[in-house]
Design a protein around this motif. Structure first.
Motif, PDB file in Angstrom:
ATOM      1  N   LEU A  88      -4.973   4.656   0.387  1.00  0.00           N
ATOM      2  CA  LEU A  88      -4.167   5.379  -0.595  1.00  0.00           C
ATOM      3  C   LEU A  88      -4.953   5.635  -1.878  1.00  0.00           C
ATOM      4  CD1 LEU A  88      -0.784   3.531  -0.048  1.00  0.00           C
ATOM      5  CD2 LEU A  88      -1.296   5.908   0.545  1.00  0.00           C
ATOM      6  N   ALA A  89      -5.809   4.683  -2.235  1.00  0.00           N
ATOM      7  CA  ALA A  89      -6.664   4.911  -3.407  1.00  0.00           C
ATOM      8  C   ALA A  89      -7.594   6.091  -3.167  1.00  0.00           C
ATOM      9  CB  ALA A  89      -7.469   3.649  -3.716  1.00  0.00           C
ATOM     10  N   ALA A  90      -8.113   6.193  -1.941  1.00  0.00           N
ATOM     11  CA  ALA A  90      -8.993   7.328  -1.608  1.00  0.00           C
ATOM     12  C   ALA A  90      -8.213   8.641  -1.615  1.00  0.00           C
ATOM     13  CB  ALA A  90      -9.637   7.106  -0.247  1.00  0.00           C
ATOM     14  N   LEU A  91      -7.008   8.624  -1.054  1.00  0.00           N
ATOM     15  CA  LEU A  91      -6.185   9.833  -1.053  1.00  0.00           C
ATOM     16  C   LEU A  91      -5.818  10.260  -2.472  1.00  0.00           C
ATOM     17  CD1 LEU A  91      -3.722   9.120   1.917  1.00  0.00           C
ATOM     18  CD2 LEU A  91      -5.619  10.741   1.905  1.00  0.00           C
ATOM     19  N   SER A  92      -5.691   9.271  -3.355  1.00  0.00           N
ATOM     20  CA  SER A  92      -5.326   9.557  -4.742  1.00  0.00           C
ATOM     21  C   SER A  92      -6.535   9.817  -5.628  1.00  0.00           C
ATOM     22  CB  SER A  92      -4.527   8.379  -5.320  1.00  0.00           C
ATOM     23  OG  SER A  92      -3.350   8.143  -4.572  1.00  0.00           O
ATOM     24  N   SER A  93      -7.736   9.747  -5.028  1.00  0.00           N
ATOM     25  CA  SER A  93      -8.991   9.964  -5.768  1.00  0.00           C
ATOM     26  C   SER A  93      -9.150   8.998  -6.934  1.00  0.00           C
ATOM     27  CB  SER A  93      -9.073  11.413  -6.271  1.00  0.00           C
ATOM     28  OG  SER A  93      -9.024  12.319  -5.191  1.00  0.00           O
ATOM     29  N   SER A  94      -8.743   7.736  -6.725  1.00  0.00           N
ATOM     30  CA  SER A  94      -8.890   6.724  -7.765  1.00  0.00           C
ATOM     31  C   SER A  94     -10.348   6.287  -7.874  1.00  0.00           C
ATOM     32  CB  SER A  94      -8.015   5.502  -7.455  1.00  0.00           C
ATOM     33  OG  SER A  94      -6.659   5.846  -7.461  1.00  0.00           O
ATOM     34  N   GLU A  95     -10.871   6.244  -9.088  1.00  0.00           N
ATOM     35  CA  GLU A  95     -12.245   5.809  -9.301  1.00  0.00           C
ATOM     36  C   GLU A  95     -12.358   4.293  -9.309  1.00  0.00           C
ATOM     37  OE1 GLU A  95     -13.906   7.561 -12.760  1.00  0.00           O
ATOM     38  OE2 GLU A  95     -13.512   9.627 -12.123  1.00  0.00           O
ATOM     39  N   HIS A  96     -11.299   3.622  -9.738  1.00  0.00           N
ATOM     40  CA  HIS A  96     -11.306   2.166  -9.818  1.00  0.00           C
ATOM     41  C   HIS A  96     -10.331   1.594  -8.795  1.00  0.00           C
ATOM     42  CE1 HIS A  96     -13.797   2.208 -13.376  1.00  0.00           C
ATOM     43  NE2 HIS A  96     -13.016   3.140 -13.885  1.00  0.00           N
ATOM     44  N   PRO A  97     -10.583   0.381  -8.337  1.00  0.00           N
ATOM     45  CA  PRO A  97      -9.710  -0.189  -7.302  1.00  0.00           C
ATOM     46  C   PRO A  97      -8.291  -0.386  -7.812  1.00  0.00           C
ATOM     47  CG  PRO A  97     -11.212  -1.847  -8.154  1.00  0.00           C
ATOM     48  CD  PRO A  97     -11.668  -0.537  -8.711  1.00  0.00           C
ATOM     49  N   PRO A  98      -7.295  -0.090  -6.988  1.00  0.00           N
ATOM     50  CA  PRO A  98      -5.922  -0.391  -7.384  1.00  0.00           C
ATOM     51  C   PRO A  98      -5.702  -1.899  -7.418  1.00  0.00           C
ATOM     52  CG  PRO A  98      -5.997   0.368  -5.120  1.00  0.00           C
ATOM     53  CD  PRO A  98      -7.375   0.519  -5.658  1.00  0.00           C
ATOM     54  N   VAL A  99      -4.585  -2.307  -7.937  1.00  0.00           N
ATOM     55  CA  VAL A  99      -4.268  -3.719  -8.113  1.00  0.00           C
ATOM     56  C   VAL A  99      -3.052  -4.060  -7.267  1.00  0.00           C
ATOM     57  CG1 VAL A  99      -3.445  -5.429  -9.787  1.00  0.00           C
ATOM     58  CG2 VAL A  99      -5.293  -3.859 -10.412  1.00  0.00           C
ATOM     59  N   MET A 100      -3.129  -5.168  -6.547  1.00  0.00           N
ATOM     60  CA  MET A 100      -2.012  -5.590  -5.698  1.00  0.00           C
ATOM     61  C   MET A 100      -1.111  -6.559  -6.458  1.00  0.00           C
ATOM     62  SD  MET A 100      -2.013  -7.423  -1.935  1.00  0.00           S
ATOM     63  CE  MET A 100      -2.310  -9.116  -2.432  1.00  0.00           C
ATOM     64  N   MET A 101       0.167  -6.246  -6.471  1.00  0.00           N
ATOM     65  CA  MET A 101       1.175  -7.146  -7.023  1.00  0.00           C
ATOM     66  C   MET A 101       2.147  -7.534  -5.913  1.00  0.00           C
ATOM     67  SD  MET A 101       4.194  -6.391  -9.862  1.00  0.00           S
ATOM     68  CE  MET A 101       3.231  -6.682 -11.353  1.00  0.00           C
ATOM     69  N   LEU A 102       2.535  -8.789  -5.878  1.00  0.00           N
ATOM     70  CA  LEU A 102       3.661  -9.226  -5.052  1.00  0.00           C
ATOM     71  C   LEU A 102       4.819  -9.494  -5.991  1.00  0.00           C
ATOM     72  CD1 LEU A 102       3.307  -9.503  -1.962  1.00  0.00           C
ATOM     73  CD2 LEU A 102       1.160  -9.686  -3.197  1.00  0.00           C
ATOM     74  N   ALA A 103       5.965  -8.878  -5.705  1.00  0.00           N
ATOM     75  CA  ALA A 103       7.067  -8.932  -6.659  1.00  0.00           C
ATOM     76  C   ALA A 103       8.385  -9.217  -5.965  1.00  0.00           C
ATOM     77  CB  ALA A 103       7.156  -7.611  -7.424  1.00  0.00           C
ATOM     78  N   SER A 104       9.234  -9.958  -6.675  1.00  0.00           N
ATOM     79  CA  SER A 104      10.622 -10.182  -6.256  1.00  0.00           C
ATOM     80  C   SER A 104      11.436 -10.351  -7.522  1.00  0.00           C
ATOM     81  CB  SER A 104      10.737 -11.425  -5.368  1.00  0.00           C
ATOM     82  OG  SER A 104      10.590 -12.607  -6.141  1.00  0.00           O
ATOM     83  N   GLU A 105      12.710 -10.629  -7.372  1.00  0.00           N
ATOM     84  CA  GLU A 105      13.551 -10.828  -8.549  1.00  0.00           C
ATOM     85  C   GLU A 105      13.147 -12.086  -9.315  1.00  0.00           C
ATOM     86  OE1 GLU A 105      17.638 -10.805  -7.480  1.00  0.00           O
ATOM     87  OE2 GLU A 105      17.669  -8.680  -6.904  1.00  0.00           O
ATOM     88  N   ARG A 106      12.509 -13.032  -8.631  1.00  0.00           N
ATOM     89  CA  ARG A 106      12.174 -14.309  -9.263  1.00  0.00           C
ATOM     90  C   ARG A 106      10.764 -14.396  -9.825  1.00  0.00           C
ATOM     91  NH1 ARG A 106      14.604 -18.902  -5.140  1.00  0.00           N
ATOM     92  NH2 ARG A 106      16.767 -18.191  -5.122  1.00  0.00           N
ATOM     93  N   LEU A 107       9.853 -13.571  -9.323  1.00  0.00           N
ATOM     94  CA  LEU A 107       8.458 -13.769  -9.682  1.00  0.00           C
ATOM     95  C   LEU A 107       7.641 -12.508  -9.408  1.00  0.00           C
ATOM     96  CD1 LEU A 107       6.193 -15.860 -10.478  1.00  0.00           C
ATOM     97  CD2 LEU A 107       6.023 -16.394  -8.031  1.00  0.00           C
ATOM     98  N   ARG A 108       6.637 -12.275 -10.258  1.00  0.00           N
ATOM     99  CA  ARG A 108       5.628 -11.235 -10.002  1.00  0.00           C
ATOM    100  C   ARG A 108       4.259 -11.895 -10.137  1.00  0.00           C
ATOM    101  NH1 ARG A 108       8.771  -8.949 -14.081  1.00  0.00           N
ATOM    102  NH2 ARG A 108      10.350  -7.460 -13.364  1.00  0.00           N
ATOM    103  N   VAL A 109       3.413 -11.699  -9.143  1.00  0.00           N
ATOM    104  CA  VAL A 109       2.076 -12.284  -9.168  1.00  0.00           C
ATOM    105  C   VAL A 109       1.041 -11.223  -8.810  1.00  0.00           C
ATOM    106  CG1 VAL A 109       2.746 -14.675  -8.693  1.00  0.00           C
ATOM    107  CG2 VAL A 109       2.401 -13.095  -6.789  1.00  0.00           C
ATOM    108  N   VAL A 110      -0.137 -11.340  -9.421  1.00  0.00           N
ATOM    109  CA  VAL A 110      -1.236 -10.400  -9.184  1.00  0.00           C
ATOM    110  C   VAL A 110      -2.510 -11.201  -8.929  1.00  0.00           C
ATOM    111  CG1 VAL A 110      -2.698  -8.626 -10.215  1.00  0.00           C
ATOM    112  CG2 VAL A 110      -0.220  -8.582 -10.600  1.00  0.00           C
TER     113      VAL A 110
END
Length: 343
Positions: A144-166
């Motif tokens: 998806l980063a390649a399809l979006s022509s992103s120059e820098h790596p995207p960042v992965m977040m795991l999220a729920s109502e209780r917590l967000r972590v990266v």
């Protein structure tokens, strides 16, 4: 006059996995609450076969014009049909269908980019099946980063109502983590997260916590020097840039209820440091969110689950949470005066 929001684009994922089943279950049990609904990018015949296997009378309507999907959704599951190249057997991945899986991702991404869909939600893929047909990326995120022509790596977040972590580092051996951690990597993860909390989660003054790499966050160098040499300088720079971010803290005391009330997201140093707490707290409702793209993208936080595919046992909770979070993020981004951080 305000324009009605576009539907979510949902990809089929691997046709032999649980993606088709959980898509059907989300529509069957939650279509009244899912607004503006979703369009399934994938094989309509596959969905019909899966509905028959589940003994569910779910109407499926093939569409070509996504503008019709919102009106169709309450009465039938709209599908942008992408036929398979080979009949799919639950639990048995087939590389001959890899091109259809890739086409679903490409067409769904294009629909979101064109504004025909408001966000992208991806069902799990089987990377080995895709590699066999020339797929050159480690996974969804990089593609998806390649399809979006992103120059820098995207960042992965795991999220729920209780917590967000990266996690700053992701799919690498634990022994390689200290060498891969850098001030630049921490700055990138924290700044992209901060911007996403503003633009996609409507948090006016984001607060970030940082998990130390070593026990007790290094204990002033007695248990490791990465905090002193890398993490603290990164935090100092981020504060100078205006971010509200705490100094590295011991990871063993960052995730209890009282601690979670003091921040909006945690920047973690490696994969399991981030994923163990969120999966312990919210295993069925955790969502994988890709930050740093020009579009909103979420995914259920589980794999293809070939071992239960076709048996009617799959839990749709994570997909439902991914659809709801994508809808909320897309709305927040449309209302925000803060542009999302992407290239």
């Amino acid at each position: 006059m305000q324009t009605a929001p576009a539907p979510i684009a949902l990809t089929m994922g691997d046709p032999a996995g649980i993606g088709p089943e959980i898509a059907l279950k989300c529509w069957a049990h939650h279509r009244q609450s899912l607004c503006p609904g979703f369009v399934f990018f994938g094989s309509a015949e596959l969905l019909e076969q899966e509905a028959n296997r589940l003994n569910c009378k779910i109407p499926i309507e093939r569409i070509q014009d996504l503008s019709r999907a919102r009106n169709i959704f309450p009465e039938a599951l709209p599908v942008l049909d992408i036929p398979l190249h080979s009949p799919s057997l639950p639990g048995t991945p087939d590389s001959r269908n890899g091109t259809a899986v890739i086409a679903a991702i490409e067409q769904a991404h294009a629909a979101v980019t064109a504004g025909q869909a408001s966000a992208l939600v991806t069902n799990p893929i089987h990377k080995d099946s895709l590699y066999a047909c020339g797929f050159a990326y480690p996974g969804h995120t990089e593609y998806l980063a390649a399809l979006s022509s992103s120059e820098h790596p995207p960042v992965m977040m795991l999220a729920s109502e209780r917590l967000r972590v990266v996690p700053v580092t992701i799919h690498i051996p634990l022994r390689e983590v200290p060498g891969k951690l850098s001030r630049a990597a921490i700055l990138h993860a924290a700044e992209v997260t901060h911007q996403a909390l503003l633009s996609d989660f409507s948090i006016k003054s984001p607060r970030l916590a940082v998990a130390g790499l070593n026990p007790h966050a290094g204990e002033s160098g007695a248990m490791g020097t990465e905090e002193i040499e890398t993490l603290l300088p990164a935090v100092k720079t981020l504060r100078e840039r205006g971010l509200c971010i705490e100094e590295p803290q011991s990871a063993d005391s960052l995730f209890h209820e009282q601690a979670r009330s003091t921040y909006d997201a945690v920047i973690c140093m490696y994969h399991d440091q981030a994923l163990i707490p969120i999966k312990t707290l919210d295993f069925d409702k955790a969502v994988n969110v890709t930050l740093g793209l020009s579009i909103v993208r979420t995914s259920p936080d589980h794999g293809t689950a070939f071992n239960i595919a076709g048996q009617g046992k799959a839990n749709p909770s994570s997909l439902l949470a991914a659809l709801e979070m994508a809808t909320s993020m897309a709305y927040a981004r449309s209302q925000s005066s803060v542009p999302p951080h992407h290239d």
